[in-house]
Write a protein that holds these residues in place. Structure first.
Motif, PDB file in Angstrom:
ATOM      1  N   ASP A   1       1.938   5.726   7.272  1.00 23.07           N
ATOM      2  CA  ASP A   1       1.591   5.204   8.390  1.00 23.07           C
ATOM      3  C   ASP A   1       3.028   4.281   9.153  1.00 23.07           C
ATOM      4  O   ASP A   1       3.199   4.619  10.162  1.00 23.07           O
ATOM      5  CB  ASP A   1       0.822   4.050   8.264  1.00 23.07           C
TER       6      ASP A   1
ATOM      7  N   ASN B   1       0.889  -1.137   0.021  1.00 22.61           N
ATOM      8  CA  ASN B   1      -0.122  -0.234   0.049  1.00 22.61           C
ATOM      9  C   ASN B   1       0.876   1.278  -0.020  1.00 22.61           C
ATOM     10  O   ASN B   1       1.929   1.411   0.790  1.00 22.61           O
ATOM     11  CB  ASN B   1      -0.852  -0.018   1.153  1.00 22.61           C
TER      12      ASN B   1
ATOM     13  N   CYS C   1       0.157   4.403   0.775  1.00 17.69           N
ATOM     14  CA  CYS C   1      -0.199   5.516   1.984  1.00 17.69           C
ATOM     15  C   CYS C   1       0.595   4.562   3.177  1.00 17.69           C
ATOM     16  O   CYS C   1       1.100   5.489   3.977  1.00 17.69           O
ATOM     17  CB  CYS C   1      -1.669   5.332   2.233  1.00 17.69           C
ATOM     18  N   TRP C   2       0.480   3.605   3.107  1.00 13.82           N
ATOM     19  CA  TRP C   2       1.302   2.903   4.507  1.00 13.82           C
ATOM     20  C   TRP C   2       2.689   3.193   4.454  1.00 13.82           C
ATOM     21  O   TRP C   2       3.385   3.812   5.214  1.00 13.82           O
ATOM     22  CB  TRP C   2       1.149   1.410   4.312  1.00 13.82           C
TER      23      TRP C   2
ATOM     24  N   ARG D   1      -1.526  11.089   9.283  1.00  7.78           N
ATOM     25  CA  ARG D   1      -2.409   9.526   9.153  1.00  7.78           C
ATOM     26  C   ARG D   1      -3.537   9.563   9.536  1.00  7.78           C
ATOM     27  O   ARG D   1      -4.550   9.193   8.881  1.00  7.78           O
ATOM     28  CB  ARG D   1      -1.485   8.641  10.164  1.00  7.78           C
TER      29      ARG D   1
ATOM     30  N   ALA E   1     -10.324   8.796   3.923  1.00 10.25           N
ATOM     31  CA  ALA E   1     -10.332   7.620   3.165  1.00 10.25           C
ATOM     32  C   ALA E   1     -11.524   6.665   3.548  1.00 10.25           C
ATOM     33  O   ALA E   1     -12.324   6.102   2.666  1.00 10.25           O
ATOM     34  CB  ALA E   1      -9.167   6.724   3.446  1.00 10.25           C
TER      35      ALA E   1
ATOM     36  N   ARG F   1      -4.660   4.960  -0.162  1.00 12.55           N
ATOM     37  CA  ARG F   1      -4.979   4.157   1.051  1.00 12.55           C
ATOM     38  C   ARG F   1      -5.908   3.226   0.891  1.00 12.55           C
ATOM     39  O   ARG F   1      -5.962   1.975   1.291  1.00 12.55           O
ATOM     40  CB  ARG F   1      -5.387   4.879   2.142  1.00 12.55           C
TER      41      ARG F   1
ATOM     42  N   ALA G   1      -6.565   8.831   7.080  1.00 12.25           N
ATOM     43  CA  ALA G   1      -7.437   7.772   7.310  1.00 12.25           C
ATOM     44  C   ALA G   1      -8.994   7.852   7.332  1.00 12.25           C
ATOM     45  O   ALA G   1      -9.849   7.348   6.922  1.00 12.25           O
ATOM     46  CB  ALA G   1      -7.035   7.208   8.721  1.00 12.25           C
TER      47      ALA G   1
ATOM     48  N   ASP H   1      -8.477   1.655   7.079  1.00 11.76           N
ATOM     49  CA  ASP H   1      -6.860   0.958   7.325  1.00 11.76           C
ATOM     50  C   ASP H   1      -6.615   1.072   5.938  1.00 11.76           C
ATOM     51  O   ASP H   1      -7.240   1.277   4.965  1.00 11.76           O
ATOM     52  CB  ASP H   1      -7.108  -0.323   7.683  1.00 11.76           C
ATOM     53  N   CYS H   2      -5.421   0.826   5.591  1.00 14.06           N
ATOM     54  CA  CYS H   2      -4.615   0.665   4.197  1.00 14.06           C
ATOM     55  C   CYS H   2      -5.071  -0.726   3.709  1.00 14.06           C
ATOM     56  O   CYS H   2      -5.052  -1.568   4.527  1.00 14.06           O
ATOM     57  CB  CYS H   2      -3.153   0.855   4.438  1.00 14.06           C
TER      58      CYS H   2
END
Ligand code: COA
Ligand code: AMP
Length: 631
Positions: A58, A51, A53-54, A90, A97, A130, A94, A223-224
């Motif tokens: 994150d 992922n 975005c992670w 983050r 998203a 994400r 989140a 979450d991702c």
């Protein structure tokens, strides 16, 4: 290791080289190998799960960098500055998203983002990646019609926009442009999210439009979502030779690996450093080096909302570098030319502490030696040109500062980066001798992070990039290589021009001119400009019996280009001519007109229909201040 060792290491074992680079990325499922022979030009790390975005956000919080600034928004145009830490980023991403997901946006859905230089633009991009949605950012300087073309091609489920952008002395109201674009487009998004800015509160359409904060209220953070390595992270439209832009696709895994590699090895940036790319999120530089690369590397990125001059003065760049302790700075040569014009002696530089700055990187257009010299003389730091394109997403040629500061040869973006086997070819596709001008091509496969295809346009992809030189990617640039392997980028081989670092299609502008009822025939060329590098010039042949004066027609077509393409086209000049120079087979001699406009000596080619026409063109261009010998 020196550059040569690194390049040779890649060349002797590309698979091992990129698998090693991939170790810097957090994988949900690590790739079993790097290269996959699938799709028109192959793909990278396709069997991984990962992922974006992670990796950009994150993981840095998990690693204990939650309090470090991730984004600094420096906005001299509003007189504000704010900072978001990785932990704050983050949480905000989140939540957005989560709200998008609750609105029905899922993996593979497209989301168009039409926003100015505010942190929320990056948040929107990251929120999409994400949850596996594919974003397509449209530059704010484009008009409604350009936005509509992109809506119809990308078919977004949602659009995220701001109420307005801010240009010196003017508020650019985005919402009416967005409404007009949706009205014109055949495809309609299900909903829009609007960031209301205090400079212009937009009217929202009930049922379709949601205010940014209200939209996110009560949303559960998402979450991702791990996606396949070859899942598209984004589509970015760029100018081709026609009015239909090319949708460059970026796959997720190669993008992560290549950008992360580039931060350390090209820009000399590590986690915790501050990096500033002064571009716009609407361009590839903004995607790669304002949003993704610095964040993936755990660095702080600057989102700058202003201009190099006039917000408030030509010292702004130095003020930002000093205030935020920028370590590497990336801009287009045109920005430096603008600064140099306002502050020729560079006096304002002395007002700021630039001791944290290690190097300046230039790209987006040819870096003229004068501009590099001016900057070197004043900063006493490396000023490094590098060459790349929307299609590649990162540098094809650069001075690999993070590996080795190689000698600078002004006029050259230096040497090929690992992953790129750059060749200069003649018309027949044969390699030309060293020092000879030819078409610049890259032997396939291209490295990770580069385009695997065009969105919805495989045939166009092959035609534009692959067909002319089988086994190679055709860059569209012409140039040569010297005895030390340094590349020189001399010109485009197609109808793309570069205006203030912005890539524009003369074909697209011609389509607008041709739609004017008085215009029988036209040509648009890119003429040299001291500030912007190139500016578009129109040459118009009017229909017989047109009653409107030439001046009036020109005023109308200037307004038409602004209305249809946008102010960024910077189309201000045109002249009326009786006829255009053509070959006997009817091909318009645009290159010849460029040389006339630039005041160069031009000999009529043997194929020209009527050589006398060149004097007519020179006279018409002379009337609007061109075709003068350069001093
Ligand atoms: N939204 C709306 N309008 C925009 C815009 C945006 N995001 N960006 C630019 N425009 C408008 C400008 O206001 C200008 O409008 P005008 O005709 O009413 O004056 C027009 O588009 C042309 O803009 P620009 O090409 O930026 O010219 P400029 O004269 O305003 O500024 C420079 C000249 C050199 C200062 C400026 O081009 C610059 O900073 N360039 C940096 C290059 C860059 O970042 N390139 C990106 C690739 S690396
Ligand atoms: P874009 O896709 O908007 O990044 O534009 C890419 C094109 O800009 C390239 O194909 C070149 O024509 C030009 N370009 C970008 N960087 C450079 C550079 N450093 N030197 C010369 N031309 C450049």
């Amino acid at each position: 290791m020196a550059y040569r060792d690194v390049y040779d290491a890649w060349k002797s074992d590309p698979e091992g080289f990129w698998m090693e680079a991939a170790r810097q990325i957090d994988w949900e499922r690590a790739p079993s190998r790097a290269w996959f022979d699938q799709g028109p030009v192959g793909e990278w790390f396709s069997d991984a799960l990962v992922n974006t975005c992670w990796n950009a956000v994150d993981r840095h919080v998990e690693a204990g960098r939650g309090d470090q600034p991730a984004i600094i928004h420096d906005s001299p145009i509003t007189g504000t500055s704010r900072c978001l830490s990785f932990a704050e980023l983050r949480d905000r991403v989140a939540r957005l998203a989560g709200a998008l997901r609750a609105g029905g946006v899922g993996k593979g859905d497209r989301v168009i983002i039409y926003m100015p230089m505010v942190p929320e633009a990056l948040e929107a991009m990251l929120a999409c990646t994400r949850i596996g949605a594919i974003h397509s950012v449209v530059f704010g300087g484009f008009a409604a019609r350009e936005l509509a073309i992109r809506i119809d091609d990308a078919k977004p489920r949602a659009i995220i926009a701001a109420s307005c952008g801010l240009e010196p002395g003017r508020v650019v109201r985005y919402k009416p442009l967005l409404d007009a674009a949706i009205e014109t487009a055949s495809h309609k998004p299900e909903f829009c999210v609007i960031l209301q800015r205090e400079q212009d509160i937009a009217e929202l359409i009930p049922g379709r439009d949601h205010e940014w904060h209200e939209f996110q209220q009560g949303a559960a953070p998402a979450d991702c979502v791990a996606v396949e390595g070859n899942h598209p992270a984004y589509i970015l439209y760029t100018s081709g030779t026609t009015g239909q832009p090319k949708g460059v696709v970026r796959h997720t895994a190669g993008h992560l690996v290549a950008l992360n590699w580039s931060m350390r090895n090209i820009y000399g940036i590590d986690a915790g450093d501050v990096f500033w790319a002064a571009s716009d999120v609407g361009w590839v530089v903004g995607h790669s080096y304002i949003c993704y690369a610095p964040l993936i590397a755990g660095a702080t990125t600057i989102v700058f909302e202003g201009k190099p001059v006039g917000t408030p003065d030509a010292g702004t760049i130095w003020r930002v570098i000093s205030d935020h302790k920028v370590k590497s700075f990336f801009t287009a040569p045109t920005a430096i030319r603008a600064v140099k014009r306002e502050d020729p002696a560079g006096e304002l530089i002395g007002n700021y502490d630039l001791s944290g700055l290690q190097a300046v990187f230039l790209a987006g257009e040819r870096a003229d030696p004068d501009t590099i010299q001016w900057l070197e003389d004043r900063l006493h730091l490396p000023v490094l040109d590098h060459w790349w394109q929307t299609e590649t997403g990162w540098a094809i040629a650069a001075n690999p500062f993070g590996i080795e500061h190689m000698p600078v040869k002004k006029g050259s973006p230096s040497v090929a980066m690992p992953g790129y086997d750059v060749q200069i070819l003649d018309d027949a596709g044969a390699t030309v001798p060293m020092g000879t001008l030819g078409a610049i091509a890259v032997k396939l496969p291209l490295p990770p992070g580069t385009l695997p295809m065009l969105w919805n346009a495989e045939e166009r992809f092959r035609k534009a990039y692959l067909d002319r030189f089988p086994g190679y990617y055709e860059t569209g640039d012409a140039g040569y290589v010297d005895e030390d392997g340094y590349l020189y980028i001399m010109a485009r081989t197609d109808d793309v021009i570069n205006v203030a670092g912005h890539r524009l299609s003369t074909g697209a502008i011609e389509e607008v001119l041709a739609s004017h009822p008085a215009v029988a025939e036209c040509a648009v060329i890119g003429a040299a400009d001291r500030l912007k590098g190139e500016v578009p010039l129109g040459l118009l042949c009017l229909k017989r019996g047109v009653q409107t004066s030439n001046e009036q027609v020109i005023r109308e077509i200037v307004a038409l280009v602004r209305d249809r393409i946008g102010p960024v086209a910077a189309f201000r000049n045109a002249c009326v001519v009786d006829r255009l120079p053509k070959t006997r087979s009817g091909k318009i001699l645009r290159g010849m007109m460029v040389r006339i406009a630039n005041g160069e000596d031009v000999d009529a080619p043997a194929t020209i229909d009527d050589p006398a026409i060149l004097d007519e063109i020179a006279a018409a261009l002379g009337q609007i201040g061109y075709a003068r010998r350069q001093g």
